[in-house]
Design a protein around this motif. Structure first.
Motif, PDB file in Angstrom:
ATOM      1  N   UNK A 130      -0.367   7.658  -9.146  1.00 11.40           N
ATOM      2  CA  UNK A 130      -0.855   6.466  -9.833  1.00 11.40           C
ATOM      3  C   UNK A 130      -0.400   5.230  -9.063  1.00 11.40           C
ATOM      4  N   UNK A 131      -1.297   4.303  -8.806  1.00 14.51           N
ATOM      5  CA  UNK A 131      -0.942   3.101  -8.041  1.00 14.51           C
ATOM      6  C   UNK A 131      -1.136   1.819  -8.845  1.00 14.51           C
ATOM      7  N   UNK A 132      -1.356   1.939 -10.158  1.00 17.71           N
ATOM      8  CA  UNK A 132      -1.512   0.760 -11.003  1.00 17.71           C
ATOM      9  C   UNK A 132      -2.682  -0.096 -10.551  1.00 17.71           C
ATOM     10  N   UNK A 133      -2.422  -1.389 -10.416  1.00 19.51           N
ATOM     11  CA  UNK A 133      -3.470  -2.324  -9.972  1.00 19.51           C
ATOM     12  C   UNK A 133      -3.309  -2.690  -8.497  1.00 19.51           C
ATOM     13  N   UNK A 134      -2.588  -1.872  -7.748  1.00 24.58           N
ATOM     14  CA  UNK A 134      -2.365  -2.125  -6.314  1.00 24.58           C
ATOM     15  C   UNK A 134      -3.686  -2.114  -5.549  1.00 24.58           C
ATOM     16  N   UNK A 135      -3.681  -2.769  -4.406  1.00 27.26           N
ATOM     17  CA  UNK A 135      -4.854  -2.799  -3.535  1.00 27.26           C
ATOM     18  C   UNK A 135      -5.173  -1.390  -3.049  1.00 27.26           C
ATOM     19  N   UNK A 136      -6.388  -0.919  -3.326  1.00 30.53           N
ATOM     20  CA  UNK A 136      -6.820   0.412  -2.893  1.00 30.53           C
ATOM     21  C   UNK A 136      -8.259   0.323  -2.401  1.00 30.53           C
ATOM     22  N   UNK A 137      -8.530   0.999  -1.295  1.00 34.64           N
ATOM     23  CA  UNK A 137      -9.906   1.161  -0.826  1.00 34.64           C
ATOM     24  C   UNK A 137     -10.381   2.548  -1.264  1.00 34.64           C
ATOM     25  N   UNK A 138     -11.047   2.599  -2.396  1.00 38.59           N
ATOM     26  CA  UNK A 138     -11.463   3.890  -2.943  1.00 38.59           C
ATOM     27  C   UNK A 138     -12.378   4.660  -2.002  1.00 38.59           C
ATOM     28  N   UNK A 139     -13.172   3.937  -1.217  1.00 42.94           N
ATOM     29  CA  UNK A 139     -14.087   4.596  -0.284  1.00 42.94           C
ATOM     30  C   UNK A 139     -13.350   5.266   0.873  1.00 42.94           C
ATOM     31  N   UNK A 140     -12.059   4.973   1.019  1.00 41.24           N
ATOM     32  CA  UNK A 140     -11.301   5.518   2.140  1.00 41.24           C
ATOM     33  C   UNK A 140     -10.158   6.439   1.705  1.00 41.24           C
ATOM     34  N   UNK A 141     -10.159   6.826   0.440  1.00 38.38           N
ATOM     35  CA  UNK A 141      -9.153   7.778  -0.039  1.00 38.38           C
ATOM     36  C   UNK A 141      -9.306   9.111   0.703  1.00 38.38           C
ATOM     37  N   UNK A 142     -10.535   9.578   0.858  1.00 40.03           N
ATOM     38  CA  UNK A 142     -10.762  10.833   1.584  1.00 40.03           C
ATOM     39  C   UNK A 142     -10.369  10.693   3.052  1.00 40.03           C
ATOM     40  N   UNK A 143     -10.578   9.499   3.619  1.00 34.25           N
ATOM     41  CA  UNK A 143     -10.169   9.251   5.005  1.00 34.25           C
ATOM     42  C   UNK A 143      -8.658   9.368   5.142  1.00 34.25           C
ATOM     43  N   UNK A 144      -7.939   8.819   4.168  1.00 32.00           N
ATOM     44  CA  UNK A 144      -6.475   8.919   4.171  1.00 32.00           C
ATOM     45  C   UNK A 144      -6.038  10.384   4.093  1.00 32.00           C
ATOM     46  N   UNK A 145      -6.725  11.159   3.283  1.00 30.19           N
ATOM     47  CA  UNK A 145      -6.424  12.596   3.195  1.00 30.19           C
ATOM     48  C   UNK A 145      -6.623  13.270   4.547  1.00 30.19           C
ATOM     49  N   UNK A 146      -7.688  12.901   5.240  1.00 24.92           N
ATOM     50  CA  UNK A 146      -7.992  13.484   6.552  1.00 24.92           C
ATOM     51  C   UNK A 146      -6.922  13.115   7.579  1.00 24.92           C
ATOM     52  N   UNK A 147      -6.441  11.870   7.533  1.00 23.65           N
ATOM     53  CA  UNK A 147      -5.388  11.431   8.454  1.00 23.65           C
ATOM     54  C   UNK A 147      -4.124  12.244   8.218  1.00 23.65           C
ATOM     55  N   UNK A 148      -3.744  12.426   6.950  1.00 24.41           N
ATOM     56  CA  UNK A 148      -2.535  13.197   6.639  1.00 24.41           C
ATOM     57  C   UNK A 148      -2.699  14.662   7.031  1.00 24.41           C
ATOM     58  N   UNK A 149      -3.896  15.198   6.844  1.00 30.58           N
ATOM     59  CA  UNK A 149      -4.157  16.587   7.233  1.00 30.58           C
ATOM     60  C   UNK A 149      -4.080  16.756   8.747  1.00 30.58           C
ATOM     61  N   UNK A 150      -4.602  15.776   9.485  1.00 29.98           N
ATOM     62  CA  UNK A 150      -4.551  15.825  10.950  1.00 29.98           C
ATOM     63  C   UNK A 150      -3.104  15.779  11.431  1.00 29.98           C
ATOM     64  N   UNK A 151      -2.297  14.911  10.806  1.00 30.58           N
ATOM     65  CA  UNK A 151      -0.886  14.798  11.188  1.00 30.58           C
ATOM     66  C   UNK A 151      -0.170  16.134  10.977  1.00 30.58           C
ATOM     67  N   UNK A 152      -0.439  16.774   9.857  1.00 34.86           N
ATOM     68  CA  UNK A 152       0.188  18.068   9.569  1.00 34.86           C
ATOM     69  C   UNK A 152      -0.238  19.120  10.591  1.00 34.86           C
ATOM     70  N   UNK A 153      -1.511  19.123  10.926  1.00 36.82           N
ATOM     71  CA  UNK A 153      -2.041  20.085  11.897  1.00 36.82           C
ATOM     72  C   UNK A 153      -1.416  19.896  13.277  1.00 36.82           C
ATOM     73  N   UNK A 154      -1.176  18.627  13.646  1.00 36.80           N
ATOM     74  CA  UNK A 154      -0.605  18.312  14.956  1.00 36.80           C
ATOM     75  C   UNK A 154       0.920  18.403  14.973  1.00 36.80           C
ATOM     76  N   UNK A 155       1.514  18.620  13.803  1.00 39.31           N
ATOM     77  CA  UNK A 155       2.966  18.667  13.729  1.00 39.31           C
ATOM     78  C   UNK A 155       3.619  17.303  13.811  1.00 39.31           C
ATOM     79  N   UNK A 156       2.858  16.264  13.450  1.00 31.61           N
ATOM     80  CA  UNK A 156       3.381  14.895  13.454  1.00 31.61           C
ATOM     81  C   UNK A 156       3.856  14.517  12.048  1.00 31.61           C
ATOM     82  N   UNK A 157       4.742  13.532  11.972  1.00 30.07           N
ATOM     83  CA  UNK A 157       5.307  13.115  10.688  1.00 30.07           C
ATOM     84  C   UNK A 157       4.814  11.726  10.312  1.00 30.07           C
ATOM     85  N   UNK A 158       4.229  11.606   9.121  1.00 39.19           N
ATOM     86  CA  UNK A 158       3.847  10.303   8.570  1.00 39.19           C
ATOM     87  C   UNK A 158       4.820   9.971   7.453  1.00 39.19           C
TER      88      UNK A 158
END
Length: 209
Positions: free
Chosen positions: A121-149
């Motif tokens: 939950x992020x309350x009323x914080x600034x969020x780009x809803x259209x890019x939530x899936x993009x953020x998921x993809x970035x985190x998934x890529x980092x995990x696949x590459x063995x990088x730490x976010x």
């Protein structure tokens, strides 16, 4: 010599009529402002449609050479600090840095799109809803590459965006409804310092709060 173009709302909106008027007295355009070169504003991108040649200046070229050198030849371990308000304007940077850096710290307003992507939950914080899936993809890529976010573990939140707002520090997974995140909490700052302590090269792009 022009006055600050930010006095005009048409500048950030990159309005064609304003752009044409801005470009009319000139024969060519040289952009030597590295810090604003990424913005599609009237005085940075719009005028290039009316002025030829439109080129980068020597200072901007020097900045790019330093940045390229840091990324391609920087000592390892290498970390990147990526801030700013929008994932949409940083996705290309993030993708490139994931390939080069072992560690990435994400800060600024874009944090909340990533926290939402993690199901928080992020309350009323600034969020780009259209890019939530993009953020998921970035985190998934980092995990696949063995990088730490590294994302914030605690957040300074406010009940409104105003000088007289009430503020508090809460865990990143405990932002109250109706409150907005505005900055890193003290635990996050300490964690970021420790996270970077063994890094030989640190590249920073964008503000953290």
């Amino acid at each position: 010599m022009l006055e600050n173009t930010r006095f005009y709302k048409e500048e950030t909106k990159n309005e064609a009529e304003f752009v044409e008027k801005l470009a009319k007295p000139f024969d060519m355009f040289v952009n030597d402002a590295f810090g604003t070169a990424h913005r599609a504003h009237a005085s940075t991108e719009g005028v290039t449609k009316f002025l030829s040649p439109s080129v980068s200046g020597f200072l901007l070229a020097k900045e790019l050479e330093y940045l390229d050198g840091a990324i391609t030849s920087g000592e390892k371990p290498m970390a990147a600090i990526v801030g700013g308000s929008k994932v949409s304007s940083k996705i290309t940077v993030l993708e490139a840095l994931l390939d080069k850096c072992e560690k990435i710290i994400i800060g600024g307003g874009m944090v909340f799109t990533f926290l939402k992507a993690k199901g928080l939950n992020v309350g009323t914080s600034l969020v780009e809803d259209d890019f939530v899936d993009t953020a998921k993809e970035v985190m998934a890529k980092a995990e696949k590459l063995g990088k730490t976010i590294l994302l914030p573990s605690d957040i300074i939140v406010a009940d409104k965006f105003a000088p007289d707002a009430e503020t508090q520090v809460v865990a990143a997974d405990a932002i109250p409804d109706g409150w907005m995140g505005l900055d890193n909490g003290p635990a996050t700052t300490a964690e970021q310092k420790e996270f970077l302590s063994d890094c030989k090269t640190v590249i920073m792009n964008g503000p953290m709060g």
